[in-house]
Design a protein around this motif. Structure first.
Motif, PDB file in Angstrom:
ATOM      1  N   PHE A  95       3.807   0.332  12.401  1.00 59.54           N
ATOM      2  CA  PHE A  95       3.241  -0.188  11.300  1.00 59.54           C
ATOM      3  C   PHE A  95       2.715   0.710  10.111  1.00 59.54           C
ATOM      4  CE2 PHE A  95       2.638  -3.656  14.420  1.00 59.54           C
ATOM      5  CZ  PHE A  95       2.804  -4.692  13.510  1.00 59.54           C
ATOM      6  N   ARG A  96       3.110   0.260   9.005  1.00 60.68           N
ATOM      7  CA  ARG A  96       2.517   0.983   7.836  1.00 60.68           C
ATOM      8  C   ARG A  96       1.143   0.789   7.582  1.00 60.68           C
ATOM      9  NH1 ARG A  96       5.321  -2.111   3.148  1.00 60.68           N
ATOM     10  NH2 ARG A  96       3.720  -1.179   1.854  1.00 60.68           N
ATOM     11  N   CYS A  97       0.526   2.024   7.076  1.00 63.60           N
ATOM     12  CA  CYS A  97      -0.936   1.970   6.882  1.00 63.60           C
ATOM     13  C   CYS A  97      -1.109   1.218   5.495  1.00 63.60           C
ATOM     14  CB  CYS A  97      -1.627   3.214   6.755  1.00 63.60           C
ATOM     15  SG  CYS A  97      -1.671   4.062   8.299  1.00 63.60           S
ATOM     16  N   ARG A  98      -2.269   0.583   5.212  1.00 69.28           N
ATOM     17  CA  ARG A  98      -2.624   0.037   3.827  1.00 69.28           C
ATOM     18  C   ARG A  98      -2.395   0.994   2.865  1.00 69.28           C
ATOM     19  NH1 ARG A  98      -4.315  -4.433   2.570  1.00 69.28           N
ATOM     20  NH2 ARG A  98      -5.169  -4.940   4.688  1.00 69.28           N
ATOM     21  N   PRO A  99      -1.779   0.840   1.720  1.00 69.90           N
ATOM     22  CA  PRO A  99      -1.769   1.771   0.766  1.00 69.90           C
ATOM     23  C   PRO A  99      -3.249   1.878  -0.002  1.00 69.90           C
ATOM     24  CG  PRO A  99      -0.006   0.288   0.642  1.00 69.90           C
ATOM     25  CD  PRO A  99      -0.724  -0.206   1.513  1.00 69.90           C
ATOM     26  N   SER A 129       5.416 -15.880  11.853  1.00 69.11           N
ATOM     27  CA  SER A 129       3.871 -16.062  11.869  1.00 69.11           C
ATOM     28  C   SER A 129       3.261 -15.170  10.715  1.00 69.11           C
ATOM     29  CB  SER A 129       3.222 -15.516  13.496  1.00 69.11           C
ATOM     30  OG  SER A 129       3.361 -14.215  13.409  1.00 69.11           O
ATOM     31  N   GLY A 130       4.153 -14.303  10.250  1.00 74.16           N
ATOM     32  CA  GLY A 130       3.613 -13.314   9.205  1.00 74.16           C
ATOM     33  C   GLY A 130       2.975 -12.263   9.614  1.00 74.16           C
ATOM     34  N   ILE A 131       2.521 -11.900  10.929  1.00 78.95           N
ATOM     35  CA  ILE A 131       1.870 -10.779  11.394  1.00 78.95           C
ATOM     36  C   ILE A 131       2.423  -9.345  11.191  1.00 78.95           C
ATOM     37  CG2 ILE A 131       1.241  -9.508  13.378  1.00 78.95           C
ATOM     38  CD1 ILE A 131      -0.327 -11.929  13.083  1.00 78.95           C
ATOM     39  N   ASN A 132       3.687  -9.213  10.926  1.00 78.02           N
ATOM     40  CA  ASN A 132       4.552  -8.020  10.739  1.00 78.02           C
ATOM     41  C   ASN A 132       5.396  -8.154   9.319  1.00 78.02           C
ATOM     42  OD1 ASN A 132       6.834  -9.300  11.792  1.00 78.02           O
ATOM     43  ND2 ASN A 132       6.647  -8.051  13.813  1.00 78.02           N
ATOM     44  N   ASP A 133       5.141  -9.347   8.482  1.00 83.92           N
ATOM     45  CA  ASP A 133       6.349  -9.396   7.754  1.00 83.92           C
ATOM     46  C   ASP A 133       5.717  -8.165   6.447  1.00 83.92           C
ATOM     47  OD1 ASP A 133       7.872 -10.212   5.519  1.00 83.92           O
ATOM     48  OD2 ASP A 133       6.574 -12.009   5.159  1.00 83.92           O
ATOM     49  N   GLY A 134       6.573  -7.433   6.048  1.00 83.00           N
ATOM     50  CA  GLY A 134       6.639  -6.164   5.183  1.00 83.00           C
ATOM     51  C   GLY A 134       5.588  -5.178   5.669  1.00 83.00           C
ATOM     52  N   THR A 135       5.248  -5.202   6.919  1.00 85.25           N
ATOM     53  CA  THR A 135       4.463  -3.875   7.311  1.00 85.25           C
ATOM     54  C   THR A 135       4.999  -3.012   8.561  1.00 85.25           C
ATOM     55  OG1 THR A 135       3.123  -5.606   8.743  1.00 85.25           O
ATOM     56  CG2 THR A 135       2.230  -5.012   6.439  1.00 85.25           C
ATOM     57  N   LEU A 136       5.879  -4.160   9.395  1.00 82.43           N
ATOM     58  CA  LEU A 136       6.497  -3.318  10.341  1.00 82.43           C
ATOM     59  C   LEU A 136       7.630  -2.375   9.880  1.00 82.43           C
ATOM     60  CD1 LEU A 136       6.608  -3.437  13.507  1.00 82.43           C
ATOM     61  CD2 LEU A 136       8.622  -4.935  13.348  1.00 82.43           C
ATOM     62  N   VAL A 137       7.244  -1.123  10.337  1.00 88.35           N
ATOM     63  CA  VAL A 137       8.399  -0.004  10.076  1.00 88.35           C
ATOM     64  C   VAL A 137       9.790  -0.033  11.603  1.00 88.35           C
ATOM     65  CG1 VAL A 137       8.919   2.294   9.936  1.00 88.35           C
ATOM     66  CG2 VAL A 137       6.714   1.364   9.061  1.00 88.35           C
ATOM     67  N   ALA A 138       9.142  -0.372  12.490  1.00 88.80           N
ATOM     68  CA  ALA A 138      10.169  -0.084  13.663  1.00 88.80           C
ATOM     69  C   ALA A 138       9.388  -0.759  14.887  1.00 88.80           C
ATOM     70  CB  ALA A 138      10.626   1.211  13.743  1.00 88.80           C
ATOM     71  N   MET A 152       4.819  -4.510  -6.789  1.00 90.83           N
ATOM     72  CA  MET A 152       5.351  -4.911  -5.521  1.00 90.83           C
ATOM     73  C   MET A 152       4.681  -6.179  -5.192  1.00 90.83           C
ATOM     74  SD  MET A 152       5.218  -2.355  -2.469  1.00 90.83           S
ATOM     75  CE  MET A 152       4.376  -2.750  -1.056  1.00 90.83           C
ATOM     76  N   SER A 153       5.521  -7.037  -4.661  1.00 86.73           N
ATOM     77  CA  SER A 153       4.920  -8.328  -4.265  1.00 86.73           C
ATOM     78  C   SER A 153       3.779  -8.099  -3.003  1.00 86.73           C
ATOM     79  CB  SER A 153       5.986  -9.212  -3.695  1.00 86.73           C
ATOM     80  OG  SER A 153       6.798  -8.468  -2.590  1.00 86.73           O
ATOM     81  N   LYS A 154       2.968  -9.120  -3.179  1.00 85.71           N
ATOM     82  CA  LYS A 154       1.988  -9.078  -1.998  1.00 85.71           C
ATOM     83  C   LYS A 154       2.693  -9.208  -0.629  1.00 85.71           C
ATOM     84  CE  LYS A 154      -2.525 -10.561  -0.897  1.00 85.71           C
ATOM     85  NZ  LYS A 154      -3.074  -9.401  -0.780  1.00 85.71           N
ATOM     86  N   VAL A 155       2.099  -8.325   0.346  1.00 85.44           N
ATOM     87  CA  VAL A 155       2.493  -8.364   1.563  1.00 85.44           C
ATOM     88  C   VAL A 155       1.979  -9.363   2.504  1.00 85.44           C
ATOM     89  CG1 VAL A 155       2.671  -7.071   3.612  1.00 85.44           C
ATOM     90  CG2 VAL A 155       3.141  -5.938   1.489  1.00 85.44           C
ATOM     91  N   ARG A 156       2.590  -9.890   3.554  1.00 87.33           N
ATOM     92  CA  ARG A 156       2.107 -10.905   4.279  1.00 87.33           C
ATOM     93  C   ARG A 156       1.578 -10.327   5.462  1.00 87.33           C
ATOM     94  NH1 ARG A 156       4.560 -16.176   6.893  1.00 87.33           N
ATOM     95  NH2 ARG A 156       6.379 -14.584   7.323  1.00 87.33           N
ATOM     96  N   GLY A 157       2.172  -9.510   5.977  1.00 88.70           N
ATOM     97  CA  GLY A 157       1.862  -8.993   7.126  1.00 88.70           C
ATOM     98  C   GLY A 157       0.520  -8.148   7.250  1.00 88.70           C
TER      99      GLY A 157
END
Length: 157
Positions: A147-151, A76-85, A1-6
């Protein structure tokens, strides 16, 4: 999986403040939003009508300003790949008009964080304040986002 920015839920603390980059609102933005939304209210589209309003010229639609700020937040990258809804926005206030040529940005202050019962996501409540280039508040709201929690296998390095 690619690195998450958010930022993951775990990275966000009450009191954190995040600020976006800036973007100038253009007359083209206002016209395009009127076409996209179908909202051709004269306060947004009729220069002659607007000469008789306190604004003197067409102003941006409230939802347009909100949308641009949301895009700046994503950029800004704050929620890129981590925001669910986006769960909701409350107390949305249009404080001052935004005109063509105004440059806006958003500052978000974390008011509350709460882990969901599933434990793999968390709700983040923020006060979002949108400013113009003169540091005047143009919009304010309180938003709740999931937001998603860190895996467990993801590291900070």
């Amino acid at each position: 999986m690619s690195k998450v920015r958010g930022k993951y839920f775990d990275d966000i603390q009450v009191g954190d403040v995040f600020e976006t980059g800036r973007r100038t609102v253009t007359l083209t933005d206002i016209v395009n939003f009127a076409c996209l939304s179908g909202d051709f209210n004269e306060v947004h589209t009729n220069w002659e009508y607007c000469k008789e309003t306190p604004f003197g010229e067409p102003i941006a639609h409230g939802p347009l300003v909100y949308s641009i700020a949301a895009g700046l937040n994503y950029a800004s990258g704050i929620n890129d790949g981590t925001l669910v809804a986006l769960l909701g926005t409350d107390d949305w206030r249009m404080v001052a008009p935004v005109k063509s040529g105004d440059t806006i940005f958003m500052r978000s202050e974390v008011l509350e964080t709460r882990l969901t019962s599933k434990g793999d996501r968390g709700v983040v409540t923020v006060r979002r304040t949108i400013f113009n280039q003169r540091q005047e508040v143009v919009q304010q709201m309180v938003s709740k986002m999931l937001f998603r929690c860190r895996p467990s296998d993801d590291s900070d390095d």
